[in-house]
Design a protein around this motif. Structure first.
Motif, PDB file in Angstrom:
ATOM      1  N   ALA A 206       0.830  -1.211   0.000  1.00 33.33           N
ATOM      2  CA  ALA A 206       0.000   0.000   0.000  1.00 33.33           C
ATOM      3  C   ALA A 206       0.857   1.250   0.000  1.00 33.33           C
ATOM      4  O   ALA A 206       0.574   2.222  -0.717  1.00 33.33           O
ATOM      5  CB  ALA A 206      -0.937  -0.003   1.211  1.00 33.33           C
ATOM      6  N   THR A 207       1.924   1.245   0.796  1.00 31.74           N
ATOM      7  CA  THR A 207       2.814   2.403   0.856  1.00 31.74           C
ATOM      8  C   THR A 207       3.452   2.654  -0.505  1.00 31.74           C
ATOM      9  O   THR A 207       3.509   3.790  -0.984  1.00 31.74           O
ATOM     10  CB  THR A 207       3.909   2.176   1.908  1.00 31.74           C
ATOM     11  N   ALA A 208       3.946   1.587  -1.127  1.00 28.41           N
ATOM     12  CA  ALA A 208       4.619   1.729  -2.417  1.00 28.41           C
ATOM     13  C   ALA A 208       3.668   2.234  -3.493  1.00 28.41           C
ATOM     14  O   ALA A 208       4.003   3.134  -4.267  1.00 28.41           O
ATOM     15  CB  ALA A 208       5.230   0.382  -2.821  1.00 28.41           C
ATOM     16  N   LEU A 209       2.467   1.658  -3.544  1.00 22.58           N
ATOM     17  CA  LEU A 209       1.514   2.063  -4.577  1.00 22.58           C
ATOM     18  C   LEU A 209       0.967   3.460  -4.332  1.00 22.58           C
ATOM     19  O   LEU A 209       0.671   4.192  -5.277  1.00 22.58           O
ATOM     20  CB  LEU A 209       0.361   1.060  -4.640  1.00 22.58           C
ATOM     21  N   SER A 210       0.822   3.831  -3.060  1.00 25.07           N
ATOM     22  CA  SER A 210       0.240   5.137  -2.739  1.00 25.07           C
ATOM     23  C   SER A 210       1.098   6.287  -3.231  1.00 25.07           C
ATOM     24  O   SER A 210       0.583   7.366  -3.539  1.00 25.07           O
ATOM     25  CB  SER A 210       0.035   5.257  -1.223  1.00 25.07           C
ATOM     26  N   VAL A 211       2.424   6.072  -3.303  1.00 28.32           N
ATOM     27  CA  VAL A 211       3.301   7.136  -3.792  1.00 28.32           C
ATOM     28  C   VAL A 211       2.936   7.481  -5.234  1.00 28.32           C
ATOM     29  O   VAL A 211       2.852   8.653  -5.605  1.00 28.32           O
ATOM     30  CB  VAL A 211       4.779   6.727  -3.677  1.00 28.32           C
ATOM     31  N   SER A 212       2.719   6.465  -6.055  1.00 31.68           N
ATOM     32  CA  SER A 212       2.331   6.718  -7.447  1.00 31.68           C
ATOM     33  C   SER A 212       0.988   7.435  -7.505  1.00 31.68           C
ATOM     34  O   SER A 212       0.785   8.339  -8.320  1.00 31.68           O
ATOM     35  CB  SER A 212       2.248   5.393  -8.214  1.00 31.68           C
ATOM     36  N   TYR A 213       0.058   7.033  -6.641  1.00 27.34           N
ATOM     37  CA  TYR A 213      -1.259   7.678  -6.611  1.00 27.34           C
ATOM     38  C   TYR A 213      -1.132   9.157  -6.249  1.00 27.34           C
ATOM     39  O   TYR A 213      -1.751  10.024  -6.880  1.00 27.34           O
ATOM     40  CB  TYR A 213      -2.160   6.950  -5.601  1.00 27.34           C
ATOM     41  N   ARG A 214      -0.322   9.466  -5.243  1.00 28.84           N
ATOM     42  CA  ARG A 214      -0.201  10.859  -4.792  1.00 28.84           C
ATOM     43  C   ARG A 214       0.480  11.733  -5.828  1.00 28.84           C
ATOM     44  O   ARG A 214       0.305  12.962  -5.809  1.00 28.84           O
ATOM     45  CB  ARG A 214       0.563  10.916  -3.466  1.00 28.84           C
ATOM     46  N   ARG A 215       1.267  11.153  -6.734  1.00 31.76           N
ATOM     47  CA  ARG A 215       1.921  11.948  -7.773  1.00 31.76           C
ATOM     48  C   ARG A 215       0.968  12.327  -8.900  1.00 31.76           C
ATOM     49  O   ARG A 215       1.314  13.142  -9.749  1.00 31.76           O
ATOM     50  CB  ARG A 215       3.108  11.154  -8.358  1.00 31.76           C
ATOM     51  N   LEU A 216      -0.217  11.725  -8.915  1.00 30.52           N
ATOM     52  CA  LEU A 216      -1.188  12.050  -9.958  1.00 30.52           C
ATOM     53  C   LEU A 216      -1.849  13.397  -9.685  1.00 30.52           C
ATOM     54  O   LEU A 216      -1.886  13.864  -8.545  1.00 30.52           O
ATOM     55  CB  LEU A 216      -2.264  10.967 -10.027  1.00 30.52           C
ATOM     56  N   GLY A 217      -2.395  13.995 -10.734  1.00 28.17           N
ATOM     57  CA  GLY A 217      -3.172  15.215 -10.569  1.00 28.17           C
ATOM     58  C   GLY A 217      -4.518  14.918  -9.918  1.00 28.17           C
ATOM     59  O   GLY A 217      -4.945  13.753  -9.812  1.00 28.17           O
ATOM     60  N   ALA A 218      -5.224  15.966  -9.505  1.00 31.86           N
ATOM     61  CA  ALA A 218      -6.497  15.801  -8.800  1.00 31.86           C
ATOM     62  C   ALA A 218      -7.522  15.055  -9.649  1.00 31.86           C
ATOM     63  O   ALA A 218      -8.246  14.187  -9.147  1.00 31.86           O
ATOM     64  CB  ALA A 218      -7.038  17.167  -8.385  1.00 31.86           C
ATOM     65  N   ASP A 219      -7.616  15.362 -10.938  1.00 34.90           N
ATOM     66  CA  ASP A 219      -8.579  14.686 -11.811  1.00 34.90           C
ATOM     67  C   ASP A 219      -8.234  13.216 -11.988  1.00 34.90           C
ATOM     68  O   ASP A 219      -9.124  12.361 -12.042  1.00 34.90           O
ATOM     69  CB  ASP A 219      -8.627  15.370 -13.178  1.00 34.90           C
ATOM     70  N   HIS A 220      -6.939  12.918 -12.082  1.00 39.36           N
ATOM     71  CA  HIS A 220      -6.509  11.526 -12.226  1.00 39.36           C
ATOM     72  C   HIS A 220      -6.824  10.729 -10.959  1.00 39.36           C
ATOM     73  O   HIS A 220      -7.289   9.590 -11.033  1.00 39.36           O
ATOM     74  CB  HIS A 220      -5.009  11.463 -12.518  1.00 39.36           C
ATOM     75  N   ARG A 221      -6.577  11.345  -9.794  1.00 42.46           N
ATOM     76  CA  ARG A 221      -6.865  10.655  -8.533  1.00 42.46           C
ATOM     77  C   ARG A 221      -8.357  10.383  -8.386  1.00 42.46           C
ATOM     78  O   ARG A 221      -8.770   9.313  -7.944  1.00 42.46           O
ATOM     79  CB  ARG A 221      -6.347  11.479  -7.344  1.00 42.46           C
ATOM     80  N   ARG A 222      -9.170  11.369  -8.781  1.00 39.61           N
ATOM     81  CA  ARG A 222     -10.621  11.200  -8.694  1.00 39.61           C
ATOM     82  C   ARG A 222     -11.077  10.052  -9.597  1.00 39.61           C
ATOM     83  O   ARG A 222     -11.901   9.212  -9.197  1.00 39.61           O
ATOM     84  CB  ARG A 222     -11.314  12.502  -9.077  1.00 39.61           C
ATOM     85  N   LEU A 223     -10.535   9.990 -10.807  1.00 38.11           N
ATOM     86  CA  LEU A 223     -10.906   8.921 -11.731  1.00 38.11           C
ATOM     87  C   LEU A 223     -10.431   7.564 -11.206  1.00 38.11           C
ATOM     88  O   LEU A 223     -11.145   6.565 -11.304  1.00 38.11           O
ATOM     89  CB  LEU A 223     -10.299   9.188 -13.114  1.00 38.11           C
ATOM     90  N   PHE A 224      -9.244   7.524 -10.626  1.00 36.08           N
ATOM     91  CA  PHE A 224      -8.720   6.276 -10.065  1.00 36.08           C
ATOM     92  C   PHE A 224      -9.661   5.741  -8.986  1.00 36.08           C
ATOM     93  O   PHE A 224      -9.989   4.545  -8.964  1.00 36.08           O
ATOM     94  CB  PHE A 224      -7.323   6.525  -9.494  1.00 36.08           C
ATOM     95  N   ARG A 225     -10.107   6.602  -8.099  1.00 31.05           N
ATOM     96  CA  ARG A 225     -11.027   6.167  -7.041  1.00 31.05           C
ATOM     97  C   ARG A 225     -12.359   5.707  -7.634  1.00 31.05           C
ATOM     98  O   ARG A 225     -12.954   4.732  -7.178  1.00 31.05           O
ATOM     99  CB  ARG A 225     -11.260   7.294  -6.032  1.00 31.05           C
ATOM    100  N   THR A 226     -12.815   6.408  -8.662  1.00 30.18           N
ATOM    101  CA  THR A 226     -14.064   6.022  -9.319  1.00 30.18           C
ATOM    102  C   THR A 226     -13.961   4.632  -9.932  1.00 30.18           C
ATOM    103  O   THR A 226     -14.870   3.800  -9.797  1.00 30.18           O
ATOM    104  CB  THR A 226     -14.436   7.047 -10.409  1.00 30.18           C
ATOM    105  N   LEU A 227     -12.840   4.357 -10.591  1.00 31.38           N
ATOM    106  CA  LEU A 227     -12.652   3.049 -11.223  1.00 31.38           C
ATOM    107  C   LEU A 227     -12.567   1.931 -10.185  1.00 31.38           C
ATOM    108  O   LEU A 227     -12.986   0.801 -10.438  1.00 31.38           O
ATOM    109  CB  LEU A 227     -11.378   3.065 -12.072  1.00 31.38           C
TER     110      LEU A 227
END
Length: 312
Positions: A206-227
């Protein structure tokens, strides 16, 4: 993607190629995607490389451009292998490249670094099933009498990601009363899979993957959570556009960035997939967001009730 074994492969390659580079093997961690530290600057890296080769400190220029030129001059005509691990982007790496024949530089990164001229890209995939099972058995020492079906299920629930397989195997090895079947049952529950794939110090998948998630823009993060909360794991741009209520063109633009960041897997042009562990991360983020909202709502109701009670 995170945890796929980039550093391990680079180090293995370095040792295998050592005889071809008699003037030195250098390794430097650029910390591009560390959860607990900022990426190192090119200047920090150049100063460290100068120290590694014993370059006189008084001859090191003051500016980054001057340091980069001095570095290229210092290694010109040599046969050296340089491993630059965990690069944040091409801009961080470019001043560190020797730029002369005879030297080889291996760069690892979660990003594709397509802006590096002359670089030969090598994208690492997860392990083949047989290799994932072999890795699991090497760490556990071979569990007596496990059903092959359970071993297959565990490695698939780990997405055959080396980091996840290592952690799962280590948990089993240090729990003498657990069986392979019990571990598979634990991992089968998506709401606790990431918790199981965590080292004792709290770090893990989770720690390793979360770093990639946090580097995304706000719209990308929102879409990731939606998917992450959709019933499908494979999807096309039209489907994403419908569930996210955005245009197909914008959906494709967002997804392509997520592919470059190894958050989403591209199966074919316009068709994508969310790996199981990334989906588990998205589900966790949604649950945490819902919990925060409920907590905030409870606090607001409590404050309102308190105000009403204190009002004459």
């Amino acid at each position: 993607m995170a945890g796929v074994g980039k550093t391990a492969l680079a180090l293995h390659a370095g040792h295998a190629l050592a005889a071809d580079f008699p003037d030195g093997l250098l390794f430097y961690d650029l910390r591009g995607f560390r959860p607990d530290a900022r990426p190192r600057s090119s200047e920090e890296a150049l100063n460290a490389l100068f120290r590694m080769i014993g370059f006189p400190p008084e001859r090191i220029p003051a500016t980054v451009d001057g340091k980069a030129a001095a570095w290229r001059g210092a290694v010109a005509g040599k046969r050296m292998l340089l491993v630059l691990d965990d690069a944040a982007d091409a801009e961080q790496v470019r001043p560190l490249l020797p730029g002369t024949a005879g030297n080889l530089t291996i760069v690892t990164s979660r990003r594709r670094l397509s802006a590096l001229d002359g670089a030969t890209p090598l994208s690492l995939d997860v392990l083949p099933l047989s290799d994932a099972i072999d890795l699991f058995n090497r760490i556990t020492g071979g569990v007596p009498g496990p059903r092959i079906g359970s071993l297959v299920e565990i490695t698939e629930l780990c997405d055959r990601l080396p980091l996840a397989v290592r952690i799962a195997a280590a948990r089993l090895a240090h729990r003498p009363h657990w069986t392979v079947e019990h571990l598979a049952k634990q991992l089968r529950r998506s709401n606790c899979r990431l918790a199981e794939l965590t080292w004792d110090d709290g770090q893990g998948v989770a720690t390793a993957l979360s770093v990639s998630y946090r580097r995304l823009g706000a719209d990308h993060r929102r879409l990731f959570r939606t998917l992450g909360i959709q019933p499908f794991v494979e999807f096309d741009t039209q489907t994403v556009a419908r569930v996210a209520d955005i245009s197909p063109e914008w959906a494709e633009a967002l997804l392509e960035v997520m592919v470059d960041e190894h958050v989403v897997l591209q199966l074919a042009p316009g068709r994508y997939r969310l790996r199981g562990l990334m989906r588990a991360l998205a589900e966790t983020l949604v649950r945490e967001s819902d919990l925060l909202r409920r907590t905030d709502n409870t606090r607001r109701r409590h404050r309102q009730s308190l105000r009403e009670a204190l009002t004459p």
